[in-house]
Design an enzyme around this catalytic site. Structure first.
Site, PDB file in Angstrom:
ATOM      1  N   CYS A  98      54.674  14.963  51.124  1.00 26.26           N
ATOM      2  CA  CYS A  98      53.374  14.290  51.193  1.00 26.26           C
ATOM      3  C   CYS A  98      53.381  13.217  52.280  1.00 26.26           C
ATOM      4  O   CYS A  98      53.901  12.115  52.076  1.00 26.26           O
ATOM      5  CB  CYS A  98      53.040  13.674  49.828  1.00 26.26           C
ATOM      6  SG  CYS A  98      51.506  12.733  49.839  1.00 26.26           S
ATOM      7  N   CYS A 108      51.525   9.987  51.386  1.00 26.21           N
ATOM      8  CA  CYS A 108      52.249   9.087  50.472  1.00 26.21           C
ATOM      9  C   CYS A 108      53.399   8.376  51.191  1.00 26.21           C
ATOM     10  O   CYS A 108      53.639   7.196  50.947  1.00 26.21           O
ATOM     11  CB  CYS A 108      52.856   9.868  49.303  1.00 26.21           C
ATOM     12  SG  CYS A 108      51.824  11.157  48.635  1.00 26.21           S
ATOM     13  N   ASP A 109      54.126   9.092  52.037  1.00 24.14           N
ATOM     14  CA  ASP A 109      55.405   8.567  52.531  1.00 24.14           C
ATOM     15  C   ASP A 109      55.466   8.290  54.036  1.00 24.14           C
ATOM     16  O   ASP A 109      56.457   7.731  54.509  1.00 24.14           O
ATOM     17  CB  ASP A 109      56.533   9.565  52.188  1.00 24.14           C
ATOM     18  CG  ASP A 109      56.643   9.781  50.682  1.00 24.14           C
ATOM     19  OD1 ASP A 109      56.396   8.813  49.943  1.00 24.14           O
ATOM     20  OD2 ASP A 109      56.958  10.903  50.258  1.00 24.14           O
TER      21      ASP A 109
END
Ligand code: NAP
Length: 312
Positions: free
Chosen positions: A138, A141-142
């Site tokens: 992701c 997200c990261d």
């Protein structure tokens, strides 16, 4: 058939665009509807940084905002939403019983399966070991953890190339490692990637191993044309090689295809009367938010028709 107040007309499993659209339609049809979702409403869409091919949003919209809006819209029309993980569905005559992990049971006349799909793992050495320590599925997200770092994205489809472009906001270099010498991604996304100076392509290559110490520091690659092996020094690797459908909990209840996607007809009916499927969990050729939304609407209308025939 007698109407029981505690039986839902429709239970929708999955809170992505397909499930939420189904919920908007069943609630507006005044069917008593419950959506059971895992985590945030929106599903996979919440991991998309920016959506720019959904009609009506000419400037684009973030995946998170898009999901929140769909959820608000569905609730406005009366959709009940709970969080839970469905472990089993079984039939009691025409009624469908849905069992959650915690043991809770809900009943419905019709069920819409909209459980989507999860990122497919590479299944190479080091992937599990470094998951969350350099290995991610992701970018939204990261991505921010990789400011000014060298990272790799694996895959050549829309997800891989679109997310690689997004990751150039943070990373110094993004290597796209693809097993062929041609991308699968759509034209406009390819053009942007080729024009982006931070993206470098490593063609005809497979990842054999993800290596590191505490966190990732290298990928071991093999060129499938020449057989040559090489090491690529990166601190992060984002895997985008497709998805596996979330159908494990169905345990043979409905017919699946050879890749475990649910087979439906054009009305979204599965092999079991009163059970419908919508979105990425369904066997179909185009997996987009637009098609998930269409499936959700169709499944809702089919469920409504099925219920009205039950009552006769
Ligand atoms: P995808 O289209 O199935 O692409 C997967 C990519 O990973 C392909 O390039 C494939 O290579 C490669 N791959 C598969 N298995 C591999 C393995 N074991 N090792 C290395 N590489 C492997 O998946 P996706 O990109 O996640 O997209 C899923 C669906 O969502 C698609 O229908 C896509 O169009 C849609 N989507 C659309 C958008 C958009 O419209 N903006 C954005 C994201 C996703 P090959 O090319 O050689 O098969």
């Amino acid at each position: 058939m007698q109407d029981l107040p505690d039986i839902y007309d429709v239970i929708i499993i999955g809170g992505g665009p397909a499930g939420l659209t189904a919920g908007i339609y069943t609630s507006r049809a005044r069917l008593k509807s419950l959506l059971i979702g895992k985590g945030f409403a929106g599903g996979q869409v919440t991991t998309i940084e920016w959506i720019e091919n959904y009609p009506g949003f000419d400037e684009g919209i973030s995946g998170i905002e898009f999901s929140q809006r769909m959820e608000r819209q569905a609730k406005k029309f009366g959709l009940e939403i709970i969080q839970g993980s469905v472990t089993e569905i079984y039939l009691h005559d025409e009624i469908k019983r849905i069992v959650l992990e915690e043991g809770e049971v809900h009943e419905a006349k019709a069920v819409i399966l909209a459980t989507g799909a999860n990122p497919r793992p590479l299944k190479v050495e080091g992937e599990e070991q470094y998951r969350g320590r350099g290995v991610s599925y992701c970018a939204t997200c990261d991505g921010a953890f990789f400011k000014d770092k060298k990272i790799a994205v694996i895959g050549g489809g829309n997800s891989a190339v679109q997310e690689a472009i997004f990751l150039t906001k943070f990373a110094e270099v993004v290597y796209i490692v693809h097993r062929r010498d041609q991308l699968r991604a759509t034209g406009i996304i390819q053009e942007r990637a080729f024009a982006n100076p931070k993206i470098k392509f490593i063609w005809n290559s497979l990842v054999e191993k993800i290596d590191g110490k505490d966190t990732v520091n290298a990928l071991f690659l093999k060129n499938v044309e020449t057989g040559e092996r090489s090491q690529l020094d990166v601190e992060g690797v984002f895997v985008y090689i497709g998805y596996n459908p979330n159908t494990g909990f169905l345990k043979g209840l409905v017919t699946l295809d050879e890749d475990n996607y649910i087979i439906t007809d054009e009305e979204m009916s599965t092999s079991v009367p009163g059970i419908f499927a919508a979105g990425d969990v369904r066997a179909k050729s185009l997996k987009q938010i637009t098609t998930a939304v269409g499936d959700g609407a169709m499944a809702a209308v089919s469920a409504e028709k099925y219920i009205s025939q039950m009552k006769r």
